[in-house]
Design a protein around this motif. Structure first.
Motif, PDB file in Angstrom:
ATOM      1  N   TRP A 151     -56.824  86.747 -15.845  1.00 27.66           N
ATOM      2  CA  TRP A 151     -55.878  87.173 -16.887  1.00 27.66           C
ATOM      3  C   TRP A 151     -55.383  88.588 -16.648  1.00 27.66           C
ATOM      4  O   TRP A 151     -54.373  89.000 -17.187  1.00 27.66           O
ATOM      5  N   THR A 152     -56.089  89.345 -15.764  1.00 26.43           N
ATOM      6  CA  THR A 152     -55.651  90.708 -15.452  1.00 26.43           C
ATOM      7  C   THR A 152     -54.566  90.736 -14.391  1.00 26.43           C
ATOM      8  O   THR A 152     -53.892  91.756 -14.235  1.00 26.43           O
ATOM      9  N   ALA A 153     -54.401  89.654 -13.625  1.00 30.27           N
ATOM     10  CA  ALA A 153     -53.278  89.499 -12.672  1.00 30.27           C
ATOM     11  C   ALA A 153     -53.146  90.670 -11.706  1.00 30.27           C
ATOM     12  O   ALA A 153     -52.034  91.162 -11.462  1.00 30.27           O
ATOM     13  N   TYR A 154     -54.270  91.140 -11.161  1.00 31.54           N
ATOM     14  CA  TYR A 154     -54.205  92.278 -10.244  1.00 31.54           C
ATOM     15  C   TYR A 154     -53.424  91.926  -8.960  1.00 31.54           C
ATOM     16  O   TYR A 154     -53.753  90.962  -8.293  1.00 31.54           O
ATOM     17  N   PRO A 155     -52.408  92.695  -8.586  1.00 32.02           N
ATOM     18  CA  PRO A 155     -51.821  92.559  -7.259  1.00 32.02           C
ATOM     19  C   PRO A 155     -52.800  93.166  -6.213  1.00 32.02           C
ATOM     20  O   PRO A 155     -53.547  94.081  -6.556  1.00 32.02           O
ATOM     21  N   PRO A 156     -52.826  92.694  -5.005  1.00 29.41           N
ATOM     22  CA  PRO A 156     -51.944  91.660  -4.405  1.00 29.41           C
ATOM     23  C   PRO A 156     -52.387  90.231  -4.677  1.00 29.41           C
ATOM     24  O   PRO A 156     -51.740  89.310  -4.232  1.00 29.41           O
ATOM     25  N   LEU A 157     -53.523  90.075  -5.427  1.00 29.46           N
ATOM     26  CA  LEU A 157     -53.978  88.710  -5.718  1.00 29.46           C
ATOM     27  C   LEU A 157     -52.901  87.920  -6.452  1.00 29.46           C
ATOM     28  O   LEU A 157     -52.729  86.712  -6.220  1.00 29.46           O
ATOM     29  N   SER A 158     -52.184  88.589  -7.352  1.00 31.39           N
ATOM     30  CA  SER A 158     -51.180  87.881  -8.163  1.00 31.39           C
ATOM     31  C   SER A 158     -49.813  87.831  -7.497  1.00 31.39           C
ATOM     32  O   SER A 158     -48.888  87.242  -8.048  1.00 31.39           O
ATOM     33  N   THR A 159     -49.687  88.463  -6.339  1.00 33.24           N
ATOM     34  CA  THR A 159     -48.375  88.462  -5.672  1.00 33.24           C
ATOM     35  C   THR A 159     -48.472  87.700  -4.343  1.00 33.24           C
ATOM     36  O   THR A 159     -48.268  86.507  -4.302  1.00 33.24           O
ATOM     37  N   GLU A 160     -48.850  88.398  -3.284  1.00 35.35           N
ATOM     38  CA  GLU A 160     -48.808  87.721  -1.972  1.00 35.35           C
ATOM     39  C   GLU A 160     -49.887  86.665  -1.801  1.00 35.35           C
ATOM     40  O   GLU A 160     -49.751  85.770  -0.958  1.00 35.35           O
ATOM     41  N   TYR A 161     -51.001  86.724  -2.584  1.00 38.72           N
ATOM     42  CA  TYR A 161     -52.052  85.712  -2.438  1.00 38.72           C
ATOM     43  C   TYR A 161     -51.988  84.632  -3.508  1.00 38.72           C
ATOM     44  O   TYR A 161     -52.934  83.874  -3.677  1.00 38.72           O
ATOM     45  N   SER A 162     -50.902  84.586  -4.259  1.00 38.65           N
ATOM     46  CA  SER A 162     -50.706  83.520  -5.250  1.00 38.65           C
ATOM     47  C   SER A 162     -49.355  82.858  -5.024  1.00 38.65           C
ATOM     48  O   SER A 162     -48.399  83.088  -5.769  1.00 38.65           O
ATOM     49  N   PRO A 163     -49.262  82.019  -3.982  1.00 42.07           N
ATOM     50  CA  PRO A 163     -47.992  81.324  -3.761  1.00 42.07           C
ATOM     51  C   PRO A 163     -47.778  80.255  -4.840  1.00 42.07           C
ATOM     52  O   PRO A 163     -48.673  79.961  -5.624  1.00 42.07           O
ATOM     53  N   GLY A 164     -46.601  79.690  -4.867  1.00 46.47           N
ATOM     54  CA  GLY A 164     -46.294  78.680  -5.879  1.00 46.47           C
ATOM     55  C   GLY A 164     -45.787  79.338  -7.152  1.00 46.47           C
ATOM     56  O   GLY A 164     -45.522  80.547  -7.203  1.00 46.47           O
ATOM     57  N   PHE A 165     -45.687  78.524  -8.193  1.00 45.90           N
ATOM     58  CA  PHE A 165     -45.072  78.998  -9.432  1.00 45.90           C
ATOM     59  C   PHE A 165     -46.096  79.430 -10.494  1.00 45.90           C
ATOM     60  O   PHE A 165     -45.714  79.827 -11.578  1.00 45.90           O
ATOM     61  N   GLY A 166     -47.386  79.303 -10.191  1.00 49.33           N
ATOM     62  CA  GLY A 166     -48.400  79.571 -11.207  1.00 49.33           C
ATOM     63  C   GLY A 166     -48.266  80.939 -11.854  1.00 49.33           C
ATOM     64  O   GLY A 166     -48.188  81.063 -13.078  1.00 49.33           O
ATOM     65  N   MET A 167     -48.210  81.998 -11.044  1.00 46.88           N
ATOM     66  CA  MET A 167     -48.128  83.343 -11.614  1.00 46.88           C
ATOM     67  C   MET A 167     -46.735  83.654 -12.163  1.00 46.88           C
ATOM     68  O   MET A 167     -46.571  84.579 -12.941  1.00 46.88           O
ATOM     69  N   PHE A 170     -61.201  75.888 -10.589  1.00 46.91           N
ATOM     70  CA  PHE A 170     -62.027  76.828 -11.352  1.00 46.91           C
ATOM     71  C   PHE A 170     -61.243  78.110 -11.627  1.00 46.91           C
ATOM     72  O   PHE A 170     -61.211  78.593 -12.774  1.00 46.91           O
ATOM     73  N   ASN A 171     -60.589  78.644 -10.591  1.00 43.32           N
ATOM     74  CA  ASN A 171     -59.811  79.875 -10.787  1.00 43.32           C
ATOM     75  C   ASN A 171     -58.693  79.673 -11.804  1.00 43.32           C
ATOM     76  O   ASN A 171     -58.415  80.551 -12.638  1.00 43.32           O
ATOM     77  N   GLU A 172     -58.039  78.528 -11.732  1.00 37.44           N
ATOM     78  CA  GLU A 172     -56.941  78.255 -12.669  1.00 37.44           C
ATOM     79  C   GLU A 172     -57.459  78.150 -14.105  1.00 37.44           C
ATOM     80  O   GLU A 172     -56.847  78.694 -15.031  1.00 37.44           O
ATOM     81  N   LEU A 173     -58.594  77.468 -14.279  1.00 35.87           N
ATOM     82  CA  LEU A 173     -59.127  77.305 -15.639  1.00 35.87           C
ATOM     83  C   LEU A 173     -59.608  78.635 -16.209  1.00 35.87           C
ATOM     84  O   LEU A 173     -59.402  78.928 -17.393  1.00 35.87           O
ATOM     85  N   VAL A 174     -60.251  79.451 -15.372  1.00 38.65           N
ATOM     86  CA  VAL A 174     -60.706  80.774 -15.838  1.00 38.65           C
ATOM     87  C   VAL A 174     -59.505  81.627 -16.240  1.00 38.65           C
ATOM     88  O   VAL A 174     -59.508  82.299 -17.286  1.00 38.65           O
ATOM     89  N   THR A 175     -58.459  81.594 -15.414  1.00 42.48           N
ATOM     90  CA  THR A 175     -57.252  82.385 -15.725  1.00 42.48           C
ATOM     91  C   THR A 175     -56.596  81.909 -17.015  1.00 42.48           C
ATOM     92  O   THR A 175     -56.241  82.712 -17.891  1.00 42.48           O
ATOM     93  N   MET A 176     -56.450  80.591 -17.136  1.00 42.51           N
ATOM     94  CA  MET A 176     -55.784  80.049 -18.324  1.00 42.51           C
ATOM     95  C   MET A 176     -56.635  80.253 -19.580  1.00 42.51           C
ATOM     96  O   MET A 176     -56.093  80.481 -20.663  1.00 42.51           O
ATOM     97  N   HIS A 177     -57.963  80.176 -19.429  1.00 45.30           N
ATOM     98  CA  HIS A 177     -58.832  80.403 -20.596  1.00 45.30           C
ATOM     99  C   HIS A 177     -58.635  81.811 -21.147  1.00 45.30           C
ATOM    100  O   HIS A 177     -58.389  81.983 -22.349  1.00 45.30           O
ATOM    101  N   GLY A 178     -58.723  82.810 -20.281  1.00 46.63           N
ATOM    102  CA  GLY A 178     -58.584  84.196 -20.738  1.00 46.63           C
ATOM    103  C   GLY A 178     -57.198  84.479 -21.280  1.00 46.63           C
ATOM    104  O   GLY A 178     -57.033  85.066 -22.361  1.00 46.63           O
TER     105      GLY A 178
END
Length: 603
Positions: A122-138, A51-59
């Motif tokens: 789509w706003t990619a707020y850190p730390p959600l987009s940094t330390e709490y988003s492992p992998g290559f998605g962000m 769900f989080n991935e689809l919401v992010t990709m949609h926006g």
């Protein structure tokens, strides 16, 4: 091969429209999937991560890869025709802009095939987009958008230079069509806003890939810094998307009302003022951060001021329709449907501008409803109006009006079913970006169900539009030059579709609504400003594609810490730049005899 090497503004415009359209369908499908998840309480159609991935990709896809590229498609195709130019100022850069946008978009969507999509909104707020988003998605998000952003910046600079330098003789700035004015102001906004965003996502990339600390509070970084950078871009982005839709309405409504646009001069100044104020209000997205009462008041008042020039535009469109002879085509229906839908988005925008009240609305579905009333009710309605209006000019065929009107009504009803009710969902406390909700909360079950039904209706409307395009593509090219009979600007003075060189002689502009002026003078063509002679045209080139592939490879190399790939990708880019710099490309000429022959064939 011609479509890969082309530098013709019309073909590049069509490439933007097709690519943006594909991304639009993808983002729409993502929205329907997560609306199905929210159709029932405690639904397990999707898990939280998906769900989080689809919401992010949609926006992200809608804003960066669908809406803006589609508008760029119209800029590319229509702008030079309205200005009386043979092409944009820098055809090679124009092609480079498209291909970097495409490969940036492909990189952003690579996670569908490799696993791990962007997932922090789509706003990619850190730390959600940094330390709490492992992998290559962000990483796909930050590097993909940097590559795509190069194309957007290049395109905007190209449009600015084209408008300033390549207008036909007699076309003063105050004789330019409103669509050209909105393209001009939008391009200026892009140059400033995307530059700031480019720096921001470069810093984000450093934090993610090279262990930087720009947004790491534990070692002296500041997460609020990202919010400022993002919204310095993010809020003007709304005007980057809506101003071209204003321009489209200002073309469609006068044509189908058979009247000159009411208050042209005030519309020009209102466009410029909206663009200026749009840069002054970014922090109204951050009232709840705790900026203090003085800052909150300043940003609140500045935000409310935008309602003044916006109101001028709405009243001028209504006064244009007033006592006109409005023809209800699909294009004009979308234009008329735009006015109340967008106005509602503007009104809730003023509500959100009240700092004290914003604490109640913040991060609820009220914000989701407001945003979609502006972007879907405004920009998407404008795009559909433009599509039906200029389709005959681009492809030589008129879309089926019956299917078009079915598309309009289904989309309009579906849009209001989906988003109108979300205002109440927000006011009774449903937060945005939650993947499920408990049963028994008053109103949540029913309103989420209705909202999803509305999303299905918009999906059906889009499918009917696709059927319409397929049916129309099988018809012969029979559209007349002035398809709607009441065209006012110069694109309607040439065959549908136009020849590769546009005008065989540069036209002389003798007033606002140049083609309308000529028709009233009894002429069946634009008055030429020069004798017939050889026309210089640029050669196509494969280099923009190769340069974009080089950037794509370099981006993947940076993500995976593969130095050889990074050096190889940038090396490809450098070699192409050297070839382009050292090898002279003089272009070619079209002989007047050949032009006359084509004109005979066209008639």
């Amino acid at each position: 091969m011609d479509w890969i090497t082309t530098v013709d503004h019309k073909k590049i415009g069509i490439l933007y429209l097709v690519t943006g359209g594909v991304f639009f369908l993808l983002a729409g499908l993502e929205a329907i999937l997560f609306r199905i998840q929210l159709m029932y309480p405690m639904n397990d159609f999707l898990d939280a991560q998906t769900f989080n991935e689809l919401v992010t990709m949609h926006g992200t896809t809608m804003l960066f890869l669908a809406a803006l590229p589609i508008l760029f498609g119209f800029f590319n195709y229509i702008l030079p025709l309205q200005l009386g130019a043979r092409d944009v100022a820098f055809p090679f850069l124009n092609a480079l802009g498209y291909w970097t946008f495409l490969f940036g978009g492909l990189l952003l969507n690579l996670g569908f095939f490799t696993g791990g999509l962007p997932d922090s909104g789509w706003t990619a707020y850190p730390p959600l987009s940094t330390e709490y988003s492992p992998g290559f998605g962000m990483d796909y998000y930050s590097i993909g958008l940097q590559i795509a952003g190069i194309g957007t910046l290049v395109g905007a600079i190209n449009f600015i230079v084209t408008i300033v330098n390549m207008r036909a003789p007699g076309m003063t700035m105050m004789r330019m069509p409103l669509f050209a004015w909105t393209a001009f102001i939008t391009s200026i906004l892009i140059v400033f806003a995307f530059s700031a965003f480019g720096v921001g996502i470069l810093m984000l990339t450093f934090d993610r890939v090279f262990d930087g600390h720009f947004f790491n509070a534990a070692v002296g970084g500041n997460v609020i810094l990202w919010q400022h950078i993002f919204w310095i871009f993010g809020h003007p982005e709304v005007y980057i998307l809506i101003l071209p839709a204003f321009g489209i309405l200002s073309e469609v409504i006068p044509t189908f009302s058979r009247k000159r646009l009411f208050g042209y001069t005030s519309m020009v100044f209102a466009t410029a003022l909206i663009g200026f104020l749009g840069f002054m209000v970014w922090a109204h997205h951050m009232f709840t951060v705790g900026m203090g009462s003085v800052a909150n008041i300043l940003f609140a008042v500045a935000t409310m001021l935008i309602a003044v020039p916006t109101g001028i535009k709405i009243f001028n469109w209504i006064f244009t329709i007033w006592k006109g002879s409005l023809k209800l085509t699909t294009a004009s229906l979308f234009a008329v449907g735009f006015i109340p839908s967008f106005t509602m988005g503007g009104v809730t925008g003023v509500m959100l501008a009240m700092a004290a009240a914003d604490y109640q609305y913040h991060d609820t579905y009220f914000v989701v409803a407001h945003f979609h009333y502006v972007i879907v009710g405004g920009t998407v309605h404008g795009i559909f109006a433009a599509f039906f209006y200029w389709f005959p000019k681009m492809f030589g065929r008129k879309l089926n009006e019956t299917l078009g009107k079915i598309t309009f009504w289904l989309f309009l009803i579906g849009f209001h079913l989906t988003f109108f009710i979300q205002h109440w969902l927000g006011l009774i406390g449903m937060p945005r970006r939650v993947y499920t909700f408990l049963d028994g909360q008053t109103g949540w079950n029913e309103m989420n169900f209705v909202s999803t039904i509305g999303a299905f209706l918009m999906g059906v409307a889009t499918i009917i539009l696709l059927i319409n395009i397929i049916i129309t593509a099988m018809k012969p090219k029979d559209a007349e030059a002035d398809t709607w009979e009441d065209g006012r600007t110069m694109e309607w003075a040439m065959p549908s579709p136009p020849p590769v060189y546009n005008f065989k002689q540069t036209p002389l502009v003798r007033g606002l609504d140049a083609w309308w002026v000529e028709k009233r003078a009894g002429n069946d063509a634009m008055t030429p400003a020069e004798p017939l002679g050889p026309i210089h045209m640029p050669n196509g080139s494969i280099l923009p594609v190769i340069m974009s592939i080089g950037l794509f490879i370099a981006g993947l190399g940076i993500m995976h810490h593969a130095t050889w790939a990074s050096i190889g990708g940038f090396g490809i880019l450098a070699v192409c730049m050297i070839i382009r710099s050292l090898i002279d490309d003089p272009g070619y000429y079209i002989d007047p005899a050949e032009i006359e022959g084509k004109e005979v064939k066209a008639s």
